[in-house]
Scaffold this active site. Structure first.
Site, mmCIF file in Angstrom:
data_model
loop_
_atom_site.group_PDB
_atom_site.id
_atom_site.type_symbol
_atom_site.label_atom_id
_atom_site.label_comp_id
_atom_site.label_asym_id
_atom_site.label_seq_id
_atom_site.Cartn_x
_atom_site.Cartn_y
_atom_site.Cartn_z
ATOM 1 N N ASN A 142 -7.301 1.714 9.896
ATOM 2 C CA ASN A 142 -5.985 1.887 10.519
ATOM 3 C C ASN A 142 -6.173 1.781 12.020
ATOM 4 O O ASN A 142 -6.957 2.533 12.610
ATOM 5 C CB ASN A 142 -5.394 3.256 10.176
ATOM 6 C CG ASN A 142 -5.024 3.364 8.701
ATOM 7 O OD1 ASN A 142 -5.098 2.384 7.956
ATOM 8 N ND2 ASN A 142 -4.623 4.555 8.290
ATOM 9 N N ARG A 167 0.856 -1.185 0.000
ATOM 10 C CA ARG A 167 0.000 0.000 0.000
ATOM 11 C C ARG A 167 0.896 1.240 0.000
ATOM 12 O O ARG A 167 1.627 1.472 0.961
ATOM 13 C CB ARG A 167 -0.909 -0.005 1.240
ATOM 14 C CG ARG A 167 -1.699 1.274 1.398
ATOM 15 C CD ARG A 167 -2.643 1.254 2.601
ATOM 16 N NE ARG A 167 -3.289 2.545 2.687
ATOM 17 C CZ ARG A 167 -3.191 3.404 3.716
ATOM 18 N NH1 ARG A 167 -2.487 3.083 4.781
ATOM 19 N NH2 ARG A 167 -3.787 4.560 3.667
ATOM 20 N N TYR A 170 -4.207 1.554 15.771
ATOM 21 C CA TYR A 170 -2.983 1.676 16.568
ATOM 22 C C TYR A 170 -3.222 1.456 18.057
ATOM 23 O O TYR A 170 -2.406 0.846 18.739
ATOM 24 C CB TYR A 170 -2.341 3.052 16.352
ATOM 25 C CG TYR A 170 -1.714 3.163 14.983
ATOM 26 C CD1 TYR A 170 -0.436 2.681 14.756
ATOM 27 C CD2 TYR A 170 -2.422 3.704 13.913
ATOM 28 C CE1 TYR A 170 0.146 2.742 13.493
ATOM 29 C CE2 TYR A 170 -1.848 3.772 12.646
ATOM 30 C CZ TYR A 170 -0.567 3.286 12.445
ATOM 31 O OH TYR A 170 -0.005 3.339 11.199
ATOM 32 N N HIS A 172 -2.892 10.963 0.754
ATOM 33 C CA HIS A 172 -2.324 10.733 2.086
ATOM 34 C C HIS A 172 -1.647 12.038 2.501
ATOM 35 O O HIS A 172 -0.436 12.084 2.751
ATOM 36 C CB HIS A 172 -1.365 9.546 2.063
ATOM 37 C CG HIS A 172 -1.089 8.921 3.406
ATOM 38 N ND1 HIS A 172 -1.197 7.568 3.642
ATOM 39 C CD2 HIS A 172 -0.710 9.463 4.582
ATOM 40 C CE1 HIS A 172 -0.877 7.312 4.917
ATOM 41 N NE2 HIS A 172 -0.573 8.458 5.504
ATOM 42 N N GLU A 190 -7.364 8.490 6.279
ATOM 43 C CA GLU A 190 -7.654 9.132 7.559
ATOM 44 C C GLU A 190 -8.164 10.562 7.424
ATOM 45 O O GLU A 190 -7.488 11.520 7.848
ATOM 46 C CB GLU A 190 -6.405 9.097 8.450
ATOM 47 C CG GLU A 190 -5.879 7.698 8.722
ATOM 48 C CD GLU A 190 -4.746 7.656 9.751
ATOM 49 O OE1 GLU A 190 -4.235 8.721 10.116
ATOM 50 O OE2 GLU A 190 -4.396 6.548 10.196
ATOM 51 N N GLU A 235 -3.391 -0.138 8.125
ATOM 52 C CA GLU A 235 -2.207 0.226 8.917
ATOM 53 C C GLU A 235 -2.344 -0.378 10.305
ATOM 54 O O GLU A 235 -3.422 -0.373 10.894
ATOM 55 C CB GLU A 235 -2.052 1.747 9.097
ATOM 56 C CG GLU A 235 -1.680 2.496 7.847
ATOM 57 C CD GLU A 235 -1.523 4.001 8.076
ATOM 58 O OE1 GLU A 235 -1.221 4.412 9.229
ATOM 59 O OE2 GLU A 235 -1.720 4.745 7.109
HETATM 60 C C1 FCB Z 1 -1.191 7.204 10.663
HETATM 61 C C2 FCB Z 1 -0.786 7.737 9.314
HETATM 62 C C3 FCB Z 1 0.561 7.255 8.846
HETATM 63 C C4 FCB Z 1 1.554 7.166 9.969
HETATM 64 C C5 FCB Z 1 0.981 6.405 11.130
HETATM 65 C C6 FCB Z 1 1.929 6.229 12.280
HETATM 66 O O1 FCB Z 1 -2.074 8.098 11.260
HETATM 67 O O2 FCB Z 1 -1.736 7.384 8.344
HETATM 68 O O3 FCB Z 1 0.971 8.100 7.802
HETATM 69 O O4 FCB Z 1 1.966 8.441 10.325
HETATM 70 O O5 FCB Z 1 -0.171 7.034 11.597
#
Ligand code: FCB
Length: 454
Positions: A295, A80, A297, A124, A169, A354
């Site tokens: 995405n 990607r 995290y 992006h 995002e 992500e």
């Molecule tokens: C996300 C972004 C990516 C990177 C990660 C850590 O929010 O999409 O570009 O910065 O975080």
């Protein structure tokens, strides 16, 4: 080191890595690329840690063949990347710069030649500066230039790209860019941020017909950053704050895309800051998606707060593990998030577009980078993903963020998310232990069957 038993995934599930144009390419003045809002932001003192810029980044623009070879050696099945709008249409509107598109054309062919499926994100965050000068995302006139750009890219790359995401995002583009001032263009105004969010979503939906016409066999979708949200206590006020944060962060994007309306509670809460929306906009925004990119995290914990926002972020539990970003490591949140999405929405197939972690990795005396923390992070999230599949969520692929260390926005080069270490002085790439772990993991998955066209 303790390891989880490795789950296996359905045949055809794709394992990939992700990057983004401004974070890796460098070559900001080459082959006709125009300036982006990130070039401007980086040049503004105090905005990016250490005054770092994306001028050189990982020099991927020149080293892309080596980087693709590296991916191939790791056995990565999908990649990607994002396309830089200022390379393709340097003025934001008008003439298409063929040399800009040539780069992505070569990249896509290079991926296919190595047996790696290309997944492209159109936006992006590197908006052409002239479009910001015209008003940026809070300006409704931005929709047409985005459609023209999406048309130009998909016309040229067509069905060679397996999946196109319009936006990465949009919450970050809108709120970090126009609301909190942490990202380019660095404005601080809630009403502008909300207007930007509406035009981002509108541009997404408006671009889909051209994208489908140009690449009928590709999948078309959007990528959202979503945070499972928890109240800091059992108190009703904290529960209400958490619900509101979920509305601000998650439902404000999910509901218009998947239900064709903004959430009523948030619309009411925003009052005069709510965006101007025209008749028919929501039908455009809610056009069917072939996939939703997620995405993931970490999670959010939210408390009621007497301040003007009415809520604040609460710290994770004292014993929680955190990454170098300070983000809590909370793998089960990925399961919880996916199960909730599946329950609350008529969900298209999902890709985890992500997932990853920053740690202060440095090569040891032997030159190796032993990022055991990242291995553990990935193992646990992959296990959480397997749990979500086990509960019936239709997830089709996973992209680790990121292939290599890169320009982490306002943190500059200080935060390293890569599976591959980058020495920015020499541009040497060194696969970390996590890269070897991922390669091994992928090699143990069922062989990839060639996928039938969507
Ligand atoms: C996300 C972004 C990516 C990177 C990660 C850590 O929010 O999409 O570009 O910065 O975080």
């Amino acid at each position: 080191m303790p390891t989880e038993p490795l789950p296996t995934f359905p045949p055809g599930f794709r394992w990939g890595v992700a990057t983004a144009s401004y974070q890796i390419e460098g070559a900001v003045a080459e082959d006709g690329r125009g300036p982006s809002i990130w070039d401007t932001f980086c040049a503004t003192p105090g905005k990016v840690a250490d005054g770092d810029t994306g001028d050189v980044a990982c020099d991927h623009y020149h080293r892309w063949e080596d980087d693709l070879d590296l991916m191939q050696r790791l056995g990565v099945q999908a990649y990607r990347f994002s396309v830089a709008w200022p390379r393709v249409i340097p003025d934001g509107t008008g003439a298409v710069n063929a040399r800009g598109l040539d780069f992505y054309d070569r990249l896509v062919d290079g991926l296919l030649a190595r047996g790696i499926e290309p997944y492209a994100t159109l936006y992006h965050w590197d908006l052409p500066q002239p479009l910001q000068d015209a008003g940026g995302w809070p300006w409704r006139g931005i929709v047409e230039p985005f459609v023209a750009y999406a048309d130009a890219v998909t016309r040229r790359l067509g069905d060679r790209v397996r999946g196109y995401a319009t936006l990465n995002e949009p919450w970050c583009s809108a709120h970090l860019g126009y609301g909190f001032g942490e990202h380019a263009p660095g404005l601080r105004d809630l009403a502008q941020a909300l207007q930007a969010s509406h035009h981002l979503l509108l541009a997404h939906g408006a671009a889909l017909p051209a994208m489908r016409a140009n690449a009928p066999a590709a999948r078309h979708g959007i990528v959202l950053n979503l945070y499972p949200t928890f109240p800091a206590s059992d108190a009703p006020a904290d529960a209400a704050a958490a619900r509101r944060f979920d509305g601000f962060f998650n439902r404000w994007y999910l509901d218009p895309l998947l239900r064709g309306r903004y959430p009523d509670d948030m619309w009411a809460a925003y009052g005069a800051d709510a965006p101007a929306v025209e008749d028919g906009d929501l039908e455009v925004i809610a056009r069917p998606l072939d996939f939703l990119g997620v995405n993931y995290y970490s999670r959010s914990i939210v408390a009621a707060d007497p301040g003007p926002q009415g809520l604040s972020m609460a710290p994770p539990p004292a014993d929680a593990e955190r990454t170098e970003m300070g983000w809590e490591v909370y793998p089960q949140g990925l399961t919880e998030l996916l199960v909730r999405l599946d329950r609350d929405y008529d969900l298209p197939p999902v890709f985890i577009t992500e997932n990853g972690a920053a740690y202060p990795d440095a090569p040891g005396a032997d030159g190796r980078v032993d990022d055991a923390d990242r291995v553990r992070y990935l193992e646990r999230h992959v296990a959480a993903l397997a749990d979500a599949l086990g509960q019936g969520v239709d997830v089709r692929g996973y992209f680790a963020w990121s292939l290599m260390d890169n320009f982490e926005w306002s943190h500059g080069y200080a935060k390293r998310f890569g599976l591959v270490h980058v020495d920015y002085a020499t541009q040497a790439r060194t696969p970390k232990r996590s890269a070897r772990w991922y390669a091994d993991f992928i090699a143990r998955q069922p062989a990839v069957a060639a996928e039938a066209p969507a």
